[in-house]
Enzyme design. Structure first.
Site, PDB file in Angstrom:
ATOM      1  N   TYR A  36      41.741 104.535  52.280  1.00  0.00           N
ATOM      2  CA  TYR A  36      41.017 103.255  52.260  1.00  0.00           C
ATOM      3  C   TYR A  36      40.253 103.026  50.957  1.00  0.00           C
ATOM      4  O   TYR A  36      39.886 101.889  50.651  1.00  0.00           O
ATOM      5  CB  TYR A  36      40.045 103.164  53.445  1.00  0.00           C
ATOM      6  CG  TYR A  36      40.753 102.890  54.755  1.00  0.00           C
ATOM      7  CD1 TYR A  36      41.003 101.585  55.174  1.00  0.00           C
ATOM      8  CD2 TYR A  36      41.193 103.923  55.577  1.00  0.00           C
ATOM      9  CE1 TYR A  36      41.662 101.322  56.363  1.00  0.00           C
ATOM     10  CE2 TYR A  36      41.861 103.678  56.759  1.00  0.00           C
ATOM     11  CZ  TYR A  36      42.088 102.375  57.151  1.00  0.00           C
ATOM     12  OH  TYR A  36      42.754 102.105  58.322  1.00  0.00           O
ATOM     13  N   ARG A  83      42.451  89.837  64.456  1.00  0.00           N
ATOM     14  CA  ARG A  83      42.699  90.680  63.272  1.00  0.00           C
ATOM     15  C   ARG A  83      43.429  89.879  62.187  1.00  0.00           C
ATOM     16  O   ARG A  83      43.126  90.008  60.997  1.00  0.00           O
ATOM     17  CB  ARG A  83      43.520  91.915  63.681  1.00  0.00           C
ATOM     18  CG  ARG A  83      43.893  92.797  62.504  1.00  0.00           C
ATOM     19  CD  ARG A  83      44.536  94.090  62.965  1.00  0.00           C
ATOM     20  NE  ARG A  83      44.994  94.910  61.860  1.00  0.00           N
ATOM     21  CZ  ARG A  83      45.598  96.080  62.004  1.00  0.00           C
ATOM     22  NH1 ARG A  83      45.802  96.571  63.221  1.00  0.00           N
ATOM     23  NH2 ARG A  83      45.997  96.778  60.966  1.00  0.00           N
ATOM     24  N   HIS A 117      36.184 105.675  57.051  1.00  0.00           N
ATOM     25  CA  HIS A 117      37.036 104.956  56.099  1.00  0.00           C
ATOM     26  C   HIS A 117      36.389 104.938  54.703  1.00  0.00           C
ATOM     27  O   HIS A 117      36.727 104.110  53.865  1.00  0.00           O
ATOM     28  CB  HIS A 117      37.377 103.535  56.576  1.00  0.00           C
ATOM     29  CG  HIS A 117      38.312 103.544  57.757  1.00  0.00           C
ATOM     30  ND1 HIS A 117      38.826 102.395  58.321  1.00  0.00           N
ATOM     31  CD2 HIS A 117      38.827 104.561  58.487  1.00  0.00           C
ATOM     32  CE1 HIS A 117      39.612 102.709  59.346  1.00  0.00           C
ATOM     33  NE2 HIS A 117      39.628 104.024  59.464  1.00  0.00           N
ATOM     34  N   CYS A 146      37.992 109.226  64.099  1.00  0.00           N
ATOM     35  CA  CYS A 146      38.999 108.565  63.287  1.00  0.00           C
ATOM     36  C   CYS A 146      40.034 109.592  62.884  1.00  0.00           C
ATOM     37  O   CYS A 146      39.737 110.781  62.797  1.00  0.00           O
ATOM     38  CB  CYS A 146      38.320 108.001  62.043  1.00  0.00           C
ATOM     39  SG  CYS A 146      39.455 107.169  60.939  1.00  0.00           S
ATOM     40  N   ASN A 180      37.384 100.289  66.127  1.00  0.00           N
ATOM     41  CA  ASN A 180      36.940  99.994  64.767  1.00  0.00           C
ATOM     42  C   ASN A 180      35.996  98.812  64.703  1.00  0.00           C
ATOM     43  O   ASN A 180      36.022  97.987  65.602  1.00  0.00           O
ATOM     44  CB  ASN A 180      38.170  99.684  63.901  1.00  0.00           C
ATOM     45  CG  ASN A 180      38.741 100.945  63.304  1.00  0.00           C
ATOM     46  OD1 ASN A 180      38.007 101.838  62.927  1.00  0.00           O
ATOM     47  ND2 ASN A 180      40.062 100.995  63.204  1.00  0.00           N
TER      48      ASN A 180
HETATM   49  C1  G6P Z   1      44.415 104.252  60.729  1.00  0.00           C
HETATM   50  C2  G6P Z   1      42.937 104.124  60.796  1.00  0.00           C
HETATM   51  C3  G6P Z   1      42.539 103.435  62.048  1.00  0.00           C
HETATM   52  C4  G6P Z   1      43.240 102.107  62.107  1.00  0.00           C
HETATM   53  C5  G6P Z   1      44.734 102.281  61.977  1.00  0.00           C
HETATM   54  C6  G6P Z   1      45.419 100.950  61.836  1.00  0.00           C
HETATM   55  O1  G6P Z   1      44.822 105.068  61.752  1.00  0.00           O
HETATM   56  O2  G6P Z   1      42.275 105.333  60.688  1.00  0.00           O
HETATM   57  O3  G6P Z   1      41.157 103.270  62.075  1.00  0.00           O
HETATM   58  O4  G6P Z   1      42.958 101.467  63.325  1.00  0.00           O
HETATM   59  O5  G6P Z   1      45.049 103.033  60.872  1.00  0.00           O
HETATM   60  O6  G6P Z   1      46.767 101.105  62.101  1.00  0.00           O
HETATM   61  P1  G6P Z   1      47.656  99.853  62.445  1.00  0.00           P
HETATM   62  O7  G6P Z   1      48.993 100.386  62.766  1.00  0.00           O
HETATM   63  O8  G6P Z   1      46.979  99.133  63.587  1.00  0.00           O
HETATM   64  O9  G6P Z   1      47.633  99.008  61.208  1.00  0.00           O
END
Ligand code: G6P
Length: 442
Positions: free
Chosen positions: A256, A96, A202, A172, A150
Protein backbone atom coordinates in the site's frame (compact mmCIF):
# COMPACT_ATOMS: atom_id res chain seq x y z
CA UNK A 1 -16.63 -27.51 31.73
CA UNK A 2 -17.05 -25.68 28.44
CA UNK A 3 -18.39 -27.83 25.65
CA UNK A 4 -16.60 -26.06 22.84
CA UNK A 5 -16.13 -22.67 21.32
CA UNK A 6 -18.84 -20.42 19.94
CA UNK A 7 -17.75 -18.10 17.14
CA UNK A 8 -19.89 -15.44 15.50
CA UNK A 9 -18.94 -13.96 12.13
CA UNK A 10 -20.66 -10.71 11.24
CA UNK A 11 -20.73 -10.24 7.49
CA UNK A 12 -20.91 -14.03 7.23
CA UNK A 13 -22.26 -13.81 3.65
CA UNK A 14 -18.89 -12.49 2.45
CA UNK A 15 -17.23 -14.33 -0.41
CA UNK A 16 -14.20 -14.69 1.93
CA UNK A 17 -16.11 -16.92 4.40
CA UNK A 18 -14.91 -20.23 2.84
CA UNK A 19 -11.35 -19.12 3.72
CA UNK A 20 -12.34 -18.87 7.33
CA UNK A 21 -14.14 -22.21 7.30
CA UNK A 22 -11.12 -23.90 5.75
CA UNK A 23 -8.90 -22.39 8.47
CA UNK A 24 -11.22 -23.58 11.26
CA UNK A 25 -11.44 -27.07 9.78
CA UNK A 26 -7.63 -27.32 9.56
CA UNK A 27 -7.27 -26.32 13.20
CA UNK A 28 -10.17 -28.23 14.72
CA UNK A 29 -7.90 -30.25 17.00
CA UNK A 30 -6.53 -27.17 18.70
CA UNK A 31 -9.65 -25.02 18.25
CA UNK A 32 -12.71 -27.20 18.89
CA UNK A 33 -15.51 -25.02 17.60
CA UNK A 34 -18.96 -26.17 18.60
CA UNK A 35 -21.01 -23.45 16.93
CA UNK A 36 -20.26 -21.02 14.15
CA UNK A 37 -22.90 -18.36 13.58
CA UNK A 38 -22.80 -16.55 10.26
CA UNK A 39 -24.69 -13.28 10.53
CA UNK A 40 -25.67 -10.86 7.79
CA UNK A 41 -28.13 -8.08 7.01
CA UNK A 42 -31.20 -8.25 4.76
CA UNK A 43 -29.32 -7.14 1.63
CA UNK A 44 -26.83 -9.96 2.19
CA UNK A 45 -29.42 -12.69 2.77
CA UNK A 46 -28.99 -14.46 -0.55
CA UNK A 47 -25.19 -14.46 -0.28
CA UNK A 48 -25.45 -15.70 3.31
CA UNK A 49 -27.59 -18.63 2.25
CA UNK A 50 -25.29 -19.60 -0.61
CA UNK A 51 -22.04 -19.30 1.33
CA UNK A 52 -23.65 -20.79 4.45
CA UNK A 53 -24.71 -23.91 2.55
CA UNK A 54 -21.17 -24.28 1.23
CA UNK A 55 -19.81 -23.87 4.77
CA UNK A 56 -22.12 -26.67 5.94
CA UNK A 57 -20.96 -28.94 3.10
CA UNK A 58 -17.29 -28.21 3.90
CA UNK A 59 -17.75 -29.11 7.56
CA UNK A 60 -19.74 -32.22 6.72
CA UNK A 61 -17.09 -33.37 4.25
CA UNK A 62 -14.46 -32.90 6.99
CA UNK A 63 -16.61 -35.01 9.30
CA UNK A 64 -16.52 -32.43 12.08
CA UNK A 65 -19.28 -31.72 14.62
CA UNK A 66 -19.27 -27.94 14.02
CA UNK A 67 -22.82 -26.59 13.91
CA UNK A 68 -23.24 -23.82 11.35
CA UNK A 69 -26.07 -21.38 12.03
CA UNK A 70 -27.21 -18.76 9.52
CA UNK A 71 -29.11 -15.75 10.79
CA UNK A 72 -30.06 -12.13 10.21
CA UNK A 73 -30.56 -11.73 13.96
CA UNK A 74 -27.25 -10.42 15.24
CA UNK A 75 -28.30 -10.19 18.88
CA UNK A 76 -29.46 -13.77 18.98
CA UNK A 77 -26.18 -14.90 17.44
CA UNK A 78 -24.02 -12.93 19.88
CA UNK A 79 -25.42 -14.45 23.05
CA UNK A 80 -22.62 -16.23 24.88
CA UNK A 81 -20.09 -15.98 22.04
CA UNK A 82 -16.40 -16.58 22.77
CA UNK A 83 -15.07 -14.86 19.65
CA UNK A 84 -16.74 -12.43 17.28
CA UNK A 85 -15.21 -11.75 13.89
CA UNK A 86 -16.34 -8.84 11.74
CA UNK A 87 -15.93 -8.66 7.97
CA UNK A 88 -18.73 -6.49 6.62
CA UNK A 89 -18.93 -3.77 4.00
CA UNK A 90 -21.46 -1.03 4.70
CA UNK A 91 -23.07 -0.09 1.36
CA UNK A 92 -21.61 -3.18 -0.34
CA UNK A 93 -19.41 -2.92 -3.43
CA UNK A 94 -21.42 0.01 -4.84
CA UNK A 95 -20.12 2.18 -2.04
CA UNK A 96 -16.56 0.98 -2.68
CA UNK A 97 -16.91 1.86 -6.34
CA UNK A 98 -17.91 5.42 -5.41
CA UNK A 99 -14.95 5.64 -3.01
CA UNK A 100 -12.68 4.66 -5.87
CA UNK A 101 -14.26 6.71 -8.67
CA UNK A 102 -15.15 10.07 -7.11
CA UNK A 103 -11.61 11.09 -6.00
CA UNK A 104 -10.28 10.24 -9.48
CA UNK A 105 -12.42 13.05 -10.94
CA UNK A 106 -10.31 15.46 -8.88
CA UNK A 107 -6.98 13.87 -9.76
CA UNK A 108 -6.73 12.11 -6.39
CA UNK A 109 -6.11 8.40 -5.65
CA UNK A 110 -9.38 6.47 -5.27
CA UNK A 111 -8.75 3.48 -3.02
CA UNK A 112 -10.66 1.25 -0.62
CA UNK A 113 -8.62 2.09 2.51
CA UNK A 114 -6.39 5.02 1.57
CA UNK A 115 -7.07 8.69 0.90
CA UNK A 116 -10.68 9.91 0.55
CA UNK A 117 -11.98 6.36 -0.05
CA UNK A 118 -10.47 5.12 3.21
CA UNK A 119 -11.91 8.13 5.03
CA UNK A 120 -15.42 7.45 3.73
CA UNK A 121 -15.22 3.73 4.39
CA UNK A 122 -14.35 4.69 7.96
CA UNK A 123 -17.19 7.21 8.22
CA UNK A 124 -19.71 4.57 7.11
CA UNK A 125 -18.27 1.70 9.14
CA UNK A 126 -17.36 3.14 12.54
CA UNK A 127 -20.91 3.91 13.78
CA UNK A 128 -22.01 0.41 12.75
CA UNK A 129 -19.12 -1.33 14.49
CA UNK A 130 -19.65 0.74 17.63
CA UNK A 131 -23.26 -0.47 17.64
CA UNK A 132 -22.08 -4.06 17.29
CA UNK A 133 -19.65 -3.49 20.16
CA UNK A 134 -22.54 -2.27 22.34
CA UNK A 135 -24.33 -5.55 21.66
CA UNK A 136 -21.14 -7.47 22.48
CA UNK A 137 -20.78 -5.64 25.79
CA UNK A 138 -24.32 -6.61 26.66
CA UNK A 139 -24.57 -10.14 25.27
CA UNK A 140 -21.03 -11.59 25.37
CA UNK A 141 -18.81 -9.19 27.34
CA UNK A 142 -15.99 -11.74 27.59
CA UNK A 143 -15.79 -12.30 23.87
CA UNK A 144 -12.76 -11.26 21.86
CA UNK A 145 -13.64 -9.13 18.87
CA UNK A 146 -11.39 -9.86 15.91
CA UNK A 147 -12.01 -7.21 13.30
CA UNK A 148 -11.04 -7.54 9.63
CA UNK A 149 -13.45 -4.85 8.46
CA UNK A 150 -11.59 -2.07 6.71
CA UNK A 151 -10.14 0.40 7.27
CA UNK A 152 -8.98 -1.98 10.00
CA UNK A 153 -6.54 0.46 11.66
CA UNK A 154 -9.04 3.29 11.89
CA UNK A 155 -11.78 0.91 13.04
CA UNK A 156 -9.56 -0.51 15.81
CA UNK A 157 -8.63 3.04 16.82
CA UNK A 158 -12.33 3.98 17.04
CA UNK A 159 -13.27 0.95 19.14
CA UNK A 160 -10.41 1.50 21.58
CA UNK A 161 -11.19 5.20 21.86
CA UNK A 162 -14.98 5.27 21.80
CA UNK A 163 -16.11 2.05 23.50
CA UNK A 164 -15.48 0.28 26.77
CA UNK A 165 -14.83 -3.07 25.16
CA UNK A 166 -11.07 -3.51 25.25
CA UNK A 167 -10.94 -7.10 24.05
CA UNK A 168 -10.50 -6.12 20.44
CA UNK A 169 -7.82 -7.01 17.91
CA UNK A 170 -7.60 -5.64 14.38
CA UNK A 171 -6.29 -8.04 11.81
CA UNK A 172 -4.90 -7.78 8.33
CA UNK A 173 -3.17 -10.12 5.91
CA UNK A 174 -0.54 -7.60 4.77
CA UNK A 175 2.18 -8.56 7.29
CA UNK A 176 1.75 -12.31 6.83
CA UNK A 177 1.62 -11.74 3.05
CA UNK A 178 4.97 -9.90 3.11
CA UNK A 179 6.54 -12.60 5.24
CA UNK A 180 5.31 -15.39 2.95
CA UNK A 181 6.56 -13.59 -0.15
CA UNK A 182 9.99 -13.05 1.43
CA UNK A 183 10.15 -16.75 2.35
CA UNK A 184 9.05 -17.73 -1.17
CA UNK A 185 11.71 -15.47 -2.68
CA UNK A 186 14.38 -17.09 -0.53
CA UNK A 187 12.99 -20.55 -1.22
CA UNK A 188 12.74 -21.35 2.51
CA UNK A 189 9.96 -22.33 4.86
CA UNK A 190 8.21 -19.28 6.34
CA UNK A 191 8.86 -20.56 9.87
CA UNK A 192 12.55 -19.67 9.42
CA UNK A 193 11.78 -16.05 8.59
CA UNK A 194 10.95 -13.34 11.10
CA UNK A 195 10.05 -9.79 10.16
CA UNK A 196 10.01 -7.00 12.73
CA UNK A 197 6.88 -5.15 11.67
CA UNK A 198 5.84 -1.79 13.03
CA UNK A 199 3.57 1.01 11.89
CA UNK A 200 -0.14 1.18 11.19
CA UNK A 201 -2.56 -0.90 9.20
CA UNK A 202 -1.78 -0.66 5.46
CA UNK A 203 1.09 1.61 6.62
CA UNK A 204 3.30 -1.05 8.16
CA UNK A 205 7.05 -1.35 7.61
CA UNK A 206 9.38 -4.29 8.02
CA UNK A 207 12.14 -2.70 10.10
CA UNK A 208 14.33 -5.79 10.01
CA UNK A 209 14.16 -9.30 8.57
CA UNK A 210 15.81 -12.40 10.00
CA UNK A 211 16.51 -15.79 8.50
CA UNK A 212 17.27 -18.33 11.22
CA UNK A 213 17.94 -15.40 13.56
CA UNK A 214 20.38 -13.55 11.31
CA UNK A 215 19.49 -10.18 9.79
CA UNK A 216 19.00 -10.29 6.01
CA UNK A 217 17.37 -6.87 5.64
CA UNK A 218 19.85 -5.63 3.04
CA UNK A 219 19.41 -8.75 0.93
CA UNK A 220 15.61 -8.48 1.04
CA UNK A 221 15.82 -4.81 0.08
CA UNK A 222 18.03 -5.74 -2.88
CA UNK A 223 15.55 -8.44 -3.89
CA UNK A 224 12.66 -5.98 -3.70
CA UNK A 225 14.67 -3.49 -5.71
CA UNK A 226 14.82 -5.94 -8.59
CA UNK A 227 11.99 -4.81 -10.91
CA UNK A 228 11.14 -8.43 -11.76
CA UNK A 229 10.52 -9.43 -8.18
CA UNK A 230 8.40 -6.45 -7.10
CA UNK A 231 6.28 -7.77 -4.28
CA UNK A 232 2.64 -6.83 -4.14
CA UNK A 233 -0.78 -8.41 -3.64
CA UNK A 234 -3.51 -9.20 -6.17
CA UNK A 235 -5.38 -5.96 -5.56
CA UNK A 236 -2.42 -3.61 -5.95
CA UNK A 237 -0.55 -3.19 -9.22
CA UNK A 238 3.08 -4.19 -8.67
CA UNK A 239 4.67 -1.07 -10.13
CA UNK A 240 8.42 -1.47 -9.55
CA UNK A 241 10.09 0.38 -6.69
CA UNK A 242 12.98 2.72 -7.33
CA UNK A 243 16.01 0.72 -6.10
CA UNK A 244 17.85 3.78 -4.77
CA UNK A 245 14.78 4.92 -2.90
CA UNK A 246 14.41 1.51 -1.22
CA UNK A 247 18.07 1.43 -0.24
CA UNK A 248 17.80 4.92 1.23
CA UNK A 249 14.58 4.11 3.09
CA UNK A 250 16.30 1.23 4.87
CA UNK A 251 13.03 -0.55 5.69
CA UNK A 252 10.58 -2.75 3.82
CA UNK A 253 7.50 -0.86 2.71
CA UNK A 254 4.15 -2.65 2.36
CA UNK A 255 2.35 -2.85 -1.00
CA UNK A 256 0.00 0.00 0.00
CA UNK A 257 2.95 2.36 0.38
CA UNK A 258 2.98 2.65 -3.39
CA UNK A 259 0.01 5.01 -3.04
CA UNK A 260 2.20 7.38 -1.02
CA UNK A 261 5.64 7.01 -2.58
CA UNK A 262 4.54 6.41 -6.16
CA UNK A 263 1.39 8.53 -6.14
CA UNK A 264 1.55 9.79 -9.71
CA UNK A 265 2.27 6.33 -11.17
CA UNK A 266 -0.54 4.77 -9.14
CA UNK A 267 -2.94 7.54 -10.13
CA UNK A 268 -2.11 7.06 -13.78
CA UNK A 269 -2.70 3.33 -13.38
CA UNK A 270 -6.03 3.88 -11.60
CA UNK A 271 -7.20 6.28 -14.31
CA UNK A 272 -6.27 3.74 -16.97
CA UNK A 273 -8.07 0.94 -15.14
CA UNK A 274 -11.18 3.08 -14.55
CA UNK A 275 -11.43 3.58 -18.33
CA UNK A 276 -10.80 -0.06 -19.24
CA UNK A 277 -11.39 -3.06 -16.94
CA UNK A 278 -12.93 -0.88 -14.23
CA UNK A 279 -11.85 0.05 -10.73
CA UNK A 280 -10.99 -2.69 -8.22
CA UNK A 281 -14.60 -2.70 -6.91
CA UNK A 282 -15.85 -3.40 -10.40
CA UNK A 283 -13.28 -6.15 -10.94
CA UNK A 284 -14.20 -7.63 -7.54
CA UNK A 285 -17.91 -7.48 -8.41
CA UNK A 286 -17.30 -9.68 -11.39
CA UNK A 287 -14.97 -12.01 -9.44
CA UNK A 288 -17.67 -12.32 -6.78
CA UNK A 289 -20.31 -13.15 -9.34
CA UNK A 290 -18.17 -16.02 -10.58
CA UNK A 291 -17.36 -17.13 -7.03
CA UNK A 292 -20.99 -17.25 -5.97
CA UNK A 293 -21.82 -19.23 -9.10
CA UNK A 294 -19.23 -21.79 -7.98
CA UNK A 295 -20.40 -21.68 -4.35
CA UNK A 296 -23.93 -22.58 -5.48
CA UNK A 297 -22.78 -25.90 -6.89
CA UNK A 298 -24.08 -28.55 -4.45
CA UNK A 299 -21.08 -30.75 -5.29
CA UNK A 300 -18.56 -28.14 -4.18
CA UNK A 301 -17.19 -29.05 -0.75
CA UNK A 302 -13.90 -27.11 -0.64
CA UNK A 303 -12.75 -23.53 -0.89
CA UNK A 304 -12.38 -23.02 -4.64
CA UNK A 305 -8.89 -21.89 -5.78
CA UNK A 306 -10.48 -18.99 -7.70
CA UNK A 307 -10.84 -17.19 -4.34
CA UNK A 308 -7.12 -16.50 -4.58
CA UNK A 309 -7.84 -13.78 -7.13
CA UNK A 310 -9.07 -11.64 -4.25
CA UNK A 311 -6.58 -9.60 -2.20
CA UNK A 312 -7.14 -11.66 0.94
CA UNK A 313 -4.47 -14.35 0.58
CA UNK A 314 -3.47 -15.90 3.95
CA UNK A 315 -6.33 -14.11 5.59
CA UNK A 316 -7.73 -17.30 7.10
CA UNK A 317 -4.30 -18.28 8.39
CA UNK A 318 -3.94 -14.91 10.06
CA UNK A 319 -7.44 -15.03 11.57
CA UNK A 320 -7.54 -18.63 12.69
CA UNK A 321 -3.98 -18.58 14.11
CA UNK A 322 -4.82 -15.49 16.10
CA UNK A 323 -7.99 -17.00 17.57
CA UNK A 324 -6.19 -20.24 18.34
CA UNK A 325 -3.27 -18.47 20.01
CA UNK A 326 -5.62 -16.50 22.27
CA UNK A 327 -7.65 -19.62 23.06
CA UNK A 328 -4.58 -21.78 23.73
CA UNK A 329 -2.43 -19.05 25.30
CA UNK A 330 0.25 -19.95 22.73
CA UNK A 331 2.49 -16.92 23.30
CA UNK A 332 3.69 -16.95 19.71
CA UNK A 333 4.43 -13.79 17.72
CA UNK A 334 1.87 -12.38 15.31
CA UNK A 335 1.39 -8.94 13.80
CA UNK A 336 -1.91 -7.34 14.79
CA UNK A 337 -3.58 -4.00 15.43
CA UNK A 338 -3.74 -3.24 19.12
CA UNK A 339 -3.20 -0.53 21.72
CA UNK A 340 0.30 0.89 21.31
CA UNK A 341 1.06 1.10 25.01
CA UNK A 342 4.59 2.37 24.40
CA UNK A 343 5.59 -0.18 21.75
CA UNK A 344 6.27 2.56 19.17
CA UNK A 345 7.77 5.58 20.90
CA UNK A 346 6.60 8.21 18.43
CA UNK A 347 2.92 7.20 18.55
CA UNK A 348 0.61 8.00 21.46
CA UNK A 349 0.26 5.18 23.99
CA UNK A 350 -3.53 5.14 23.65
CA UNK A 351 -3.57 4.76 19.86
CA UNK A 352 -3.92 1.64 17.76
CA UNK A 353 -0.77 0.46 15.98
CA UNK A 354 0.09 -2.57 13.84
CA UNK A 355 3.04 -4.25 15.46
CA UNK A 356 4.47 -7.66 16.35
CA UNK A 357 2.87 -8.95 19.53
CA UNK A 358 3.10 -11.97 21.77
CA UNK A 359 -0.38 -13.50 21.62
CA UNK A 360 -1.61 -14.66 25.01
CA UNK A 361 -4.95 -15.65 26.52
CA UNK A 362 -5.19 -12.05 27.72
CA UNK A 363 -4.70 -10.79 24.21
CA UNK A 364 -1.78 -9.33 22.27
CA UNK A 365 1.21 -7.94 24.18
CA UNK A 366 3.03 -5.57 21.81
CA UNK A 367 6.79 -5.93 21.48
CA UNK A 368 8.57 -2.64 21.88
CA UNK A 369 10.42 -1.36 18.80
CA UNK A 370 11.62 1.94 20.30
CA UNK A 371 11.30 4.71 17.76
CA UNK A 372 10.60 4.40 14.06
CA UNK A 373 13.47 5.39 11.75
CA UNK A 374 13.26 9.06 10.79
CA UNK A 375 12.79 8.04 7.13
CA UNK A 376 9.33 6.61 7.84
CA UNK A 377 8.30 8.22 11.13
CA UNK A 378 6.66 11.36 9.76
CA UNK A 379 4.33 9.58 7.35
CA UNK A 380 3.22 7.11 10.01
CA UNK A 381 2.46 9.95 12.42
CA UNK A 382 0.59 11.86 9.74
CA UNK A 383 -1.60 8.85 8.95
CA UNK A 384 -2.21 8.31 12.66
CA UNK A 385 -3.44 11.92 12.97
CA UNK A 386 -5.64 11.32 9.94
CA UNK A 387 -7.10 8.14 11.46
CA UNK A 388 -7.82 9.81 14.77
CA UNK A 389 -9.48 12.86 13.24
CA UNK A 390 -11.41 10.62 10.85
CA UNK A 391 -12.64 8.43 13.72
CA UNK A 392 -13.78 11.54 15.57
CA UNK A 393 -15.65 12.75 12.48
CA UNK A 394 -17.32 9.34 12.14
CA UNK A 395 -18.56 9.47 15.72
CA UNK A 396 -19.62 13.12 15.86
CA UNK A 397 -20.80 13.62 12.28
CA UNK A 398 -19.06 16.99 12.38
CA UNK A 399 -18.46 18.44 8.91
CA UNK A 400 -15.44 20.57 9.85
CA UNK A 401 -13.72 17.61 11.48
CA UNK A 402 -14.31 15.52 8.35
CA UNK A 403 -12.88 18.34 6.24
CA UNK A 404 -9.74 18.42 8.39
CA UNK A 405 -9.38 14.63 8.10
CA UNK A 406 -9.68 14.85 4.31
CA UNK A 407 -7.24 17.76 4.07
CA UNK A 408 -4.50 16.30 6.28
CA UNK A 409 -4.50 13.06 4.34
CA UNK A 410 -1.22 13.09 2.40
CA UNK A 411 -2.94 11.95 -0.79
CA UNK A 412 -5.13 15.08 -0.92
CA UNK A 413 -3.30 18.13 -2.27
CA UNK A 414 -5.30 21.07 -0.83
CA UNK A 415 -8.24 22.14 1.29
CA UNK A 416 -10.09 23.34 -1.81
CA UNK A 417 -9.92 19.93 -3.46
CA UNK A 418 -10.58 18.24 -0.11
CA UNK A 419 -13.81 20.21 0.25
CA UNK A 420 -15.00 19.39 -3.25
CA UNK A 421 -14.35 15.67 -2.78
CA UNK A 422 -15.88 15.72 0.70
CA UNK A 423 -19.06 17.40 -0.48
CA UNK A 424 -19.52 15.09 -3.44
CA UNK A 425 -18.81 11.97 -1.38
CA UNK A 426 -21.08 13.01 1.49
CA UNK A 427 -23.91 13.38 -0.99
CA UNK A 428 -23.07 10.11 -2.78
CA UNK A 429 -23.01 8.12 0.48
CA UNK A 430 -25.81 10.04 2.23
CA UNK A 431 -27.84 6.91 2.88
CA UNK A 432 -25.03 5.41 5.02
CA UNK A 433 -24.00 8.59 6.83
CA UNK A 434 -26.98 9.61 8.96
CA UNK A 435 -24.66 11.21 11.54
CA UNK A 436 -23.82 13.99 9.04
CA UNK A 437 -27.26 14.68 7.71
CA UNK A 438 -29.18 15.44 10.84
CA UNK A 439 -27.15 18.55 11.51
CA UNK A 440 -25.16 19.47 8.45
CA UNK A 441 -25.98 21.31 5.29
CA UNK A 442 -23.61 20.64 2.48
C1 G6P B 1 -5.80 -7.04 1.04
C2 G6P B 1 -5.93 -6.11 2.19
C3 G6P B 1 -7.32 -6.10 2.69
C4 G6P B 1 -8.24 -5.74 1.56
C5 G6P B 1 -8.04 -6.67 0.39
C6 G6P B 1 -8.80 -6.19 -0.82
O1 G6P B 1 -6.05 -8.31 1.48
O2 G6P B 1 -5.05 -6.40 3.22
O3 G6P B 1 -7.44 -5.19 3.74
O4 G6P B 1 -9.58 -5.81 1.98
O5 G6P B 1 -6.71 -6.74 0.04
O6 G6P B 1 -8.91 -7.22 -1.73
P1 G6P B 1 -9.99 -7.16 -2.87
O7 G6P B 1 -9.90 -8.45 -3.57
O8 G6P B 1 -11.32 -6.91 -2.20
O9 G6P B 1 -9.60 -5.99 -3.71
Amino acid sequence: MKKGIKIVTIGGGSSYTPELIEGFIKRYDELPIRELWLVDVDEGKEKLEIVGSLAKRMVEKAGLPIEIHLTLDRRKALEGADFVTTQFRVGLLDARMKDERIPLKYGVIGQETNGPGGLFKGLRTIPVILDIVKDIEELCPNAWLVNFTNPAGMVTEAILRYSNHKKVVGLCNVPIGIKMRIADGLGVDASRVQVNFAGLNHMVFGLDVFLDGESILDKVIEDMANPDSSMSMSNIKAIAWDPDFLRGLGAIPCPYHRYYYKTSDMLEEELRAAETEGTRAEVVRSLEKDLFKLYKDPNLTIKPPQLEKRGGAYYSDAACSLISSIYNDKRDIQTVNTLNNGAIASIADDSAVEVNCVITKDGPKPISVGDLPVTVRGLVQQIKSFERVAAEAAVTGDYNTALVAMTINPLVPSDTIAKKILNEMLEAHKEYLPQFFNSVEV
